[in-house]
Design a protein around this motif. Structure first.
Motif: not given
Length: 228
Positions: A16, A20, A66-67, A69-71, A105-106, A108-109
């Motif tokens: 990252s 985070t 979750a939202e 983490v997507q950022q 989450g990251v 997986q994205r």
């Protein structure tokens, strides 16, 4: 034939772009988290107690988390490094003293499939959380939530392969002392210099990928070299 190297990569500040956990605390935690952070910085508690108390101060639904983490931004050179590992048929493990919800989450994205050894966040009720420590060790010198040196030593006993650590911060200090090869930036690089720990400095995955390729050519198992 030598065993494949065991590659461990820190997440926060390494994969990252920044820490985070701090981002999530700034966004979702009650203000008291700053007091806990200050106590940790004064040496009044280990990172395990610090993070458990701070996570208990979060107020976010799983959907909001979750939202968020997507950022989270990652080092722009990371996927190039992942491709190098794929070419050499070399798996890696994410070894983090942060939050598993974030790392998983990251990854997986990004479409990256890798084991994550990290502290475990669990939702409690509608918008509260608790933190558990499946990889802690009673004898951890830094009272970390995730004892990285214990995880790495267990992997070495299991496989017999060389252990490689890629990291940047305080949670990587003990692991650096037990790894066969260390790639370090930030506080970890300074720690290695101060304690005469052999290491290869890097600034990001863009330069690390070339450095690591050269290391693989010199040290990887014949099976990995054949896959390159």
């Amino acid at each position: 034939m030598r065993a494949l190297p065991q590659l461990y990569i820190d997440f926060d500040g390494t994969i990252s772009a920044t820490d985070t956990t701090d981002l999530i605390l700034e966004r979702f935690a009650l203000p008291e988290w700053h007091d806990v952070e200050a106590a940790w910085e004064r040496g009044e508690m280990g990172s395990r107690e610090c993070m458990a108390r701070q996570v208990a101060l979060l107020r976010a639904t799983p959907a909001a988390m979750a939202e968020m983490v997507q950022q989270i931004a990652v080092d722009p050179g990371f996927m190039g490094f992942v491709e190098l590992c794929r070419q050499w048929n070399l798996p890696f493990t994410i070894l983090s003293d942060g939050l598993d919800v974030v790392a998983r989450g990251v990854l997986q994205r990004l479409g990256v499939d890798a084991p994550v050894l990290s502290n475990r966040m669990e939702p409690v009720g509608e918008d509260e959380w608790r933190l558990t420590f499946p990889y802690s060790s009673a004898g951890c010198a830094t009272a970390a939530g995730n004892c990285k040196c214990a995880c790495m030593e267990a992997g070495q006993r299991r496989t017999g392969g060389l252990t490689i650590l890629i990291g940047d911060g305080r949670s990587d200090f003990c692991g650096a002392g037990s790894a066969d090869q260390v790639f370090a930036k930030g506080k970890l690089a300074a720690h290695c210099r101060d304690h005469a720990i052999p290491h290869q400095p890097f600034t990001g995955f863009a330069d690390l990928t070339a450095l690591f390729h050269d290391w693989l050519v010199r040290n990887a198992s014949p099976a990995a070299a054949a896959a390159e």
